[in-house]
Enzyme design. Sequence first.
Site, PDB file in Angstrom:
ATOM      1  N   CYS A 160      -5.327 -45.339 -81.656  1.00 36.16           N
ATOM      2  CA  CYS A 160      -5.014 -44.038 -82.260  1.00 36.16           C
ATOM      3  C   CYS A 160      -3.721 -43.526 -81.628  1.00 36.16           C
ATOM      4  CB  CYS A 160      -6.154 -43.052 -82.091  1.00 36.16           C
ATOM      5  SG  CYS A 160      -6.671 -42.763 -80.379  1.00 36.16           S
ATOM      6  N   ASP A 219     -11.005 -51.371 -80.382  1.00 38.95           N
ATOM      7  CA  ASP A 219     -10.446 -50.021 -80.427  1.00 38.95           C
ATOM      8  C   ASP A 219      -9.893 -49.739 -79.035  1.00 38.95           C
ATOM      9  OD1 ASP A 219      -9.784 -47.465 -81.120  1.00 38.95           O
ATOM     10  OD2 ASP A 219     -11.830 -46.704 -81.179  1.00 38.95           O
TER      11      ASP A 219
END
Length: 470
Positions: free
Chosen positions: A397, A344
């Site tokens: 993101c 991530d």
Amino acid sequence: MTPAARLAAAASVLDRISAGKQPAETVLKTWGTENRYAGSKDRRAIADQVYKVIRARGRLVWAMGGREDGRALVIGSLSLIDGLSVEEIEALHSGDGYGPKPLSKQERGRISATADDLPGWVAAGLPEFVVEDFKNTFGERWADEAEGLMVPRAPIDLRVNAAKATVAEVMAELREAGLSPERTPWSAWGLRLSAEPPPNVQALEAFKAGRIEIQDEGSQIVCWLAGVRPGMTVVDYCAGGGGKTLGLAMQGLAVGAARAVPAAEPERIWTPTGWVDGPKTASKPSGPVESEGRLIAYDVVQKRLDNIRPRLQRAGVMAELIQLGPNGGGVEDMVGQADVVLVDAPCTGSGTWRRRPEDAWRLKPEEVDRMHSLQMCILARAAKLVKPGGRLVYVTCSMLRSENEATVDAFEEDHPTFRPVAIADAAVSDAITPAGHTRLSELAQGHRLRLSPASANTDGFFAALYERDA
């Protein structure tokens, strides 16, 4: 507070947000603490005005001749967004009491002027330097994607923790608390609450007891695409706040462990003929549920790892928390050992601008370039931990191509032993609904997936999946 005083307060809060790096929500809470005279309706009205301005900031700066101060932005919003006449705006700027001072000649002229055609970046509500990136990524849909990212408020998504509850149990509990949860369409473990009115999720007993976590459906989906199964060795390489660590931990629970109820000692009951063994009573486990495999969460910042620990305890799951060295050191014993490595990666967070629109106006082009270089370095290091036949998952993101496609393009060129894994294949999971499998397969570009507010009603996410051949 009078309507005029609320406007003055909103302008002051906007100046504080611009001057610092704190989230708008934090600045608003601080202002409320410092100004106890403001009632709940006052604070709500001020917050609504502040967010209204932030979401339209580019347009308002342009309309007010380049001014970026809170007063100018509020004045512009009254004209361009609320549609008030010059006379109505002047009435709110009389200078009386705690209201704002009267309009200047320049301010009156700006809101009196007939708006010319807005430049594309202004109409879209994006920082000017990211518009070209959006056009290259989304083509003719770029303006719709920009609007979906910058204009609407995001719902509140929850993930039900299988280690402690079922979705049906949590839905019933939330309804008893006066909320109206709905199932998320793609994540089988997700629930969605409306952002209006904003629910205080952390005050709920379901949250305190670890039965739910706040996690956007898009974030849940990328966890499920990792394909974690009981018995696997799993690495969350950039653990951050630990949201995905918890999702990975839940997947790694042994079948039946989530609802396991250990047998208790027989209850001793007194009868007229003496003590006897009564029926066995059962109780749910109070400690962490054991996983059959191993989950390791790495991060370079020890404080982040420390913050994950209470979340794990509350959720009743387990993970090893290990700090990385400044150059990725500390993982030598895991090279070639992991069944799944989820990266991530640090990014600009542009996929969350519907939740924190102020971040859009703080972002600079050089920060995007810095993130791209950092991501390539991190992804290359994390790939070494994947064993042959293991899966590598790259996630951001971010909505920006330079942090997503550009990064994995470079990785694929330098790492030919990592074979792409189709999103449609990875989406065959009990944690993903049939409708979710269909939609994710439609949105995917082979092994790459983009989620966005406009296309998926999730935050903006990018994921790429690989399997190591050798």
